[in-house]
Every structure is written in structure tokens, then in C-alpha cells.
Scaffold this motif. Structure first.
Motif, mmCIF file in Angstrom:
data_model
loop_
_atom_site.group_PDB
_atom_site.id
_atom_site.type_symbol
_atom_site.label_atom_id
_atom_site.label_comp_id
_atom_site.label_asym_id
_atom_site.label_seq_id
_atom_site.Cartn_x
_atom_site.Cartn_y
_atom_site.Cartn_z
ATOM 1 N N LYS A 104 0.741 -1.494 -0.154
ATOM 2 C CA LYS A 104 0.156 0.073 -0.082
ATOM 3 C C LYS A 104 0.965 1.381 0.045
ATOM 4 O O LYS A 104 0.521 2.114 -0.805
ATOM 5 N N GLU A 105 1.989 1.315 0.688
ATOM 6 C CA GLU A 105 2.849 2.537 0.935
ATOM 7 C C GLU A 105 3.638 2.992 -0.471
ATOM 8 O O GLU A 105 4.122 4.004 -0.540
ATOM 9 N N ASN A 106 3.329 1.747 -1.188
ATOM 10 C CA ASN A 106 4.327 1.945 -2.561
ATOM 11 C C ASN A 106 3.413 2.417 -3.754
ATOM 12 O O ASN A 106 3.877 2.445 -4.801
ATOM 13 N N ILE A 107 1.908 2.423 -3.543
ATOM 14 C CA ILE A 107 1.223 2.714 -4.392
ATOM 15 C C ILE A 107 1.066 4.367 -4.732
ATOM 16 O O ILE A 107 1.005 5.108 -3.609
ATOM 17 N N SER A 108 1.202 4.589 -5.953
ATOM 18 C CA SER A 108 1.000 6.215 -6.313
ATOM 19 C C SER A 108 0.025 6.250 -7.237
ATOM 20 O O SER A 108 -0.516 5.468 -7.933
ATOM 21 N N LYS A 109 -0.412 7.722 -7.676
ATOM 22 C CA LYS A 109 -1.092 7.875 -8.806
ATOM 23 C C LYS A 109 -0.621 7.211 -10.226
ATOM 24 O O LYS A 109 -1.518 7.100 -11.049
ATOM 25 N N ASN A 110 0.398 6.986 -10.288
ATOM 26 C CA ASN A 110 1.017 6.532 -11.546
ATOM 27 C C ASN A 110 1.195 4.688 -11.607
ATOM 28 O O ASN A 110 1.609 4.333 -12.687
ATOM 29 N N THR A 111 0.869 4.416 -10.505
ATOM 30 C CA THR A 111 0.740 2.920 -10.279
ATOM 31 C C THR A 111 0.014 2.298 -11.170
ATOM 32 O O THR A 111 -1.459 2.594 -11.015
ATOM 33 N N LYS A 112 0.230 1.625 -12.108
ATOM 34 C CA LYS A 112 -0.876 0.744 -13.123
ATOM 35 C C LYS A 112 -0.817 -0.826 -13.084
ATOM 36 O O LYS A 112 -1.942 -1.263 -13.207
ATOM 37 N N VAL A 113 0.354 -1.345 -12.556
ATOM 38 C CA VAL A 113 0.610 -2.808 -12.368
ATOM 39 C C VAL A 113 1.247 -3.251 -11.315
ATOM 40 O O VAL A 113 2.055 -2.490 -10.858
ATOM 41 N N ILE A 114 0.747 -4.401 -10.773
ATOM 42 C CA ILE A 114 1.732 -5.081 -9.732
ATOM 43 C C ILE A 114 2.013 -6.618 -10.455
ATOM 44 O O ILE A 114 1.086 -7.208 -10.802
ATOM 45 N N ILE A 115 3.352 -7.057 -10.272
ATOM 46 C CA ILE A 115 3.712 -8.117 -10.567
ATOM 47 C C ILE A 115 3.982 -9.181 -9.310
ATOM 48 O O ILE A 115 5.170 -9.053 -8.914
ATOM 49 N N PRO A 116 3.406 -9.741 -8.925
ATOM 50 C CA PRO A 116 3.314 -10.738 -7.555
ATOM 51 C C PRO A 116 4.120 -12.029 -7.895
ATOM 52 O O PRO A 116 3.470 -12.873 -8.905
ATOM 53 N N THR A 117 5.298 -12.281 -7.772
ATOM 54 C CA THR A 117 6.169 -13.513 -7.984
ATOM 55 C C THR A 117 5.750 -14.572 -6.919
ATOM 56 O O THR A 117 6.092 -14.226 -5.837
ATOM 57 N N HIS A 118 5.263 -15.712 -7.289
ATOM 58 C CA HIS A 118 5.322 -16.958 -6.668
ATOM 59 C C HIS A 118 6.554 -17.389 -6.629
ATOM 60 O O HIS A 118 6.681 -18.618 -7.088
ATOM 61 N N MET A 119 7.344 -17.097 -5.714
ATOM 62 C CA MET A 119 8.668 -17.362 -5.587
ATOM 63 C C MET A 119 9.001 -18.748 -5.192
ATOM 64 O O MET A 119 8.546 -19.307 -4.099
ATOM 65 N N TYR A 120 9.908 -19.364 -5.932
ATOM 66 C CA TYR A 120 9.973 -20.784 -6.079
ATOM 67 C C TYR A 120 8.813 -21.831 -5.805
ATOM 68 O O TYR A 120 9.070 -22.677 -5.299
ATOM 69 N N GLY A 121 7.534 -21.303 -6.346
ATOM 70 C CA GLY A 121 6.377 -22.098 -6.214
ATOM 71 C C GLY A 121 5.759 -21.964 -5.171
ATOM 72 O O GLY A 121 4.442 -22.020 -5.087
#
Length: 398
Positions: A104-121
């Protein structure tokens, strides 16, 4: 010597060369989509090619894109080359995934996408992410390391707006490179397919020949009895090392592979179809190996969060104090271990930011190693590897 990874390639994949199937690519796309429970799938030469094409096809330009600070370098590369800006978020020490409380603290007006990585599965909670980011931010799952892992009784890759997978030899199934994008949104599918068909071209004969050679040679290259000799020869031959190195993993450059804009080949699709036929068997064998390691390797090194049967890990990780020395000690005992991602992105030269603070990503990137993890490890192999690991790490940490 035991390799770290070994593709599950057998006679059926080799015989697939001789099968007549001009529609293999489309068939592979459809069967992959069916396997994970998605409506649509579009194939690419790499997973990163798929991500790049999503951003270009959906006209996402000059936007901020959230992603973990500990991930594969090719993900931010694709984002930058699509004319967007990566915004990094620290990870959770227990499962190495993006920390939900930091989003949440990293979201700005210019945020369009988030890429959550399922790290190592290990699956991220996409439903929780949706509640944080709302409906105006696109969720593109990086599912490359977690084929058929599940959360909330749904397979990863089907919970966000889109997802991308890759199929190089370190993954649960392989097409000797190759990737795929999946979505349940028909509009997204049609735009991405239109972009791919317009911008991409047929793979050159040289690439097809290389894939054929890798397919035929892999049972020999990864044979335990020969693997050590092959690695020794590779390390002494600058020509062989240059020809077999991973392309575009240079931490000092931002680029895409030279064959990024080529279609998945028919041969790769035919191999992929054979791999899909035995995917459940492959994952079942890998789960047995994982359970053995969990039982016989000291838990102080594994740092595993709670494991359950619906998680399919791509690699088996350990955390050590002196990684370079531990790798050296293991290789002396004929066990090849190493790292998948031995960096955290904000500290690489091309993304360096002296003001960045990602303590968990930094710590994990310095301590993590991967040990042999593939289907044909038998109990004798696993017992030997586990004993060496416990003894070596106990001595190293004393």
C-alpha cells in the motif's frame, strides 16, 4: 556428480520429433490453459517475452509497476524495455514472496500494474493483493516457478488479471526455453495475440537446430556419471563456456534475448505436449523428494514456512552463512549446488539506488542456495545428499 537441476526428458519427448502435427503450438496453448484452469493462452519464446508483450499490447506506457526486490532480473528488464518503471517492494523472510504489508505504501497515482512473484512456487495470496490495490491496478502473476501450485483452491496463474509462465530446463516442465501467457479476459487475449502475430516472426533454422540438439543431448549431459566430466571440460573451455552460458542474464545490462521476437517452435510445442501428459507424475515425484529433504535435513537450514500438498516448488532452498565456501565444499564432495537468483534487484549496477532499503531481500540474496532437486533422485541419492548437507553445514556453522 549430482547436478542441481535435470529436466525430466525421456523417450516420449524424443519420439515426438517424428510426430506429424502442424497444429502443435495451438494444441499446446489450449491444453496448457485447460491444465491450469484458464480460458486463454498465448505462447512465446520466453516468459519475459510474454510479460513484455502484455505491457505493449495493453498500451501500458510510462507507468509505475510494483514487483518484489528479490526476483529474476529479466522481469524488471522487460518492464524497463516496455518504457515503464519498476518500483521494488521488500520480501517476507519466511516464503521469499513480496511483503503484503509493504504494498500500500508504494502505490502512487502513476501505479498501473503489480507483478506478484510466486517465488520458488510458494503462492502469493492474490485475493489479499486485490483488496489492497483495488480494481484499477492490473495484477500480472509471475507464475514461472510454481506450475500447478494452489491457493484458495485455485491454481496460481488464474487469480490475477493475467499471468506468465516459462519453460526453461530449471522449471517443473520444459520446452527448452519457451513461455506462455494465460488470462480469463477475452479482450486482453485478443490484444496480446494480435500484438504477437504482428510483431513476431518464425524462429530461424539455427534456433530450431539448437533446440533439437539440446533435446537429444540432455539425457547425456545430465547423466550423473558424466555430468562432472562435462562440467570440468566446460570450465576449461572458453569457447564451450561462451556457447552454453545463459543469454541476457548479465546484471550490468538491460536487454531482451536476441530471439525475443520469434514464435515458439513446433518442436518445442510437441515436447511441451508430452511434458503435459506426465506433469502430475513429475510433480508427485518432486513432492516425494521434497518431503524426504524436509524430514532428513536439519530445519535450521531450510527455513521453510508451512508446506502443504498443494504447493509445487521449483527449487529446494537452504540458507547458509558463507555461501561461496559452502558451494565449494559441496562440489568437492561431488554435489553441484548453486543459486537461482543470487542478487536483489535494487543493488545490481543497472538498478542501483543507494537510498533503497530492502533488508530481507538483501539478506536472502546472500544466504540462499539450491540443492539437487529433480525426479530421478532415488532414496540412496537423497540419503547421501542429506547426510553430506547436515555434516557440512554443521561444521561450517560451528
Amino acid at each position: 556428480m549430482y547436478p542441481i537441476i535435470k529436466p525430466d526428458i525421456g523417450l516420449s519427448e524424443i519420439l515426438a520429433i517424428f510426430k506429424f502435427n502442424n497444429n502443435a503450438v495451438r494444441e499446446f496453448e489450449q491444453k496448457f490453459a485447460n491444465k491450469i484452469g484458464a480460458k486463454y493462452a498465448i505462447s512465446f519464446p520466453y516468459g519475459r517475452s510474454g510479460l513484455f508483450s502484455i505491457l505493449k499490447a495493453l498500451k501500458i506506457n510510462n507507468k509505475e509497476i510494483l514487483m518484489p526486490a528479490y526476483t529474476c532480473i529479466v522481469v524488471p528488464n522487460a518492464v524497463v524495455l516496455s518504457n515503464n518503471k519498476p518500483v521494488f517492494i521488500d520480501i517476507n523472510k519466511k516464503n521469499f514472496n513480496m511483503e503484503l504489508t509493504k504494498i500500500k505504501e508504494n502505490i502512487s497515482k502513476n501505479t498501473k500494474v503489480i507483478i506478484p512473484t510466486h517465488m520458488y512456487g510458494y503462492p502469493m495470496d492474490i485475493i489479499a493483493i486485490r483488496k489492497i490495490v483495488g480494481n484499477n491496478i492490473l495484477i500480472i502473476e509471475d507464475a514461472c516457478l510454481g506450475l500447478l501450485s494452489e491457493i484458495n483452491n485455485k491454481k496460481i496463474g488464474t487469480l490475477g488479471d493475467l499471468a506468465f509462465f516459462s519453460f526453461n530446463i530449471s522449471k517443473q516442465i520444459t520446452t527448452f526455453d519457451g513461455g506462455i501467457v494465460v488470462t480469463n479476459n477475452k479482450e486482453y487475449f485478443e490484444k496480446i495475440k494480435k500484438y504477437r502475430n504482428k510483431k513476431f516472426k518464425k524462429a530461424p533454422f539455427k534456433k530450431k537446430l539448437k533446440i533439437l540438439a539440446l533435446l537429444l543431448a540432455s539425457p547425456l549431459i545430465y547423466n550423473n556419471a558424466l555430468y562432472g566430466l562435462i562440467q570440468k571440460f566446460r570450465n576449461k573451455s572458453s569457447f564451450f563456456k561462451r556457447k552454453t552460458k545463459f543469454e541476457n542474464w548479465n546484471l550490468n545490462k538491460i536487454n531482451l534475448p536476441s530471439d525475443n521476437f520469434t514464435f515458439l517452435t513446433n518442436l518445442q510445442a510437441k515436447v511441451g505436449l508430452e511434458q503435459l501428459k506426465k506433469i502430475e507424475e513429475i510433480l508427485k515425484k518432486r513432492k516425494k523428494i521434497e518431503n524426504y529433504y524436509n524430514k532428513f535435513i536439519s530445519k535450521q537450514y531450510t527455513n521453510k514456512s508451512k508446506i502443504h500438498k498443494k504447493i509445487n516448488h521449483s527449487h529446494y532452498n537452504l540458507l547458509v552463512k558463507n555461501r561461496s565456501r559452502v558451494i565449494h565444499l559441496f562440489r568437492k564432495q561431488r554435489i553441484n549446488i548453486g543459486t537461482t537468483f543470487n542478487y536483489y534487484i535494487p543493488n545490481t549496477k543497472k538498478y542501483f539506488n543507494s537510498n533503497s532499503k530492502f533488508p530481507n531481500s538483501k539478506k536472502i540474496s546472500k544466504k540462499i542456495i539450491n540443492i539437487p532437486f529433480y525426479t530421478n533422485l532415488n532414496k540412496k541419492d537423497l540419503s547421501k545428499i542429506s547426510k553430506i548437507i547436515n555434516k557440512t553445514l554443521k561444521n561450517e556453522n560451528n
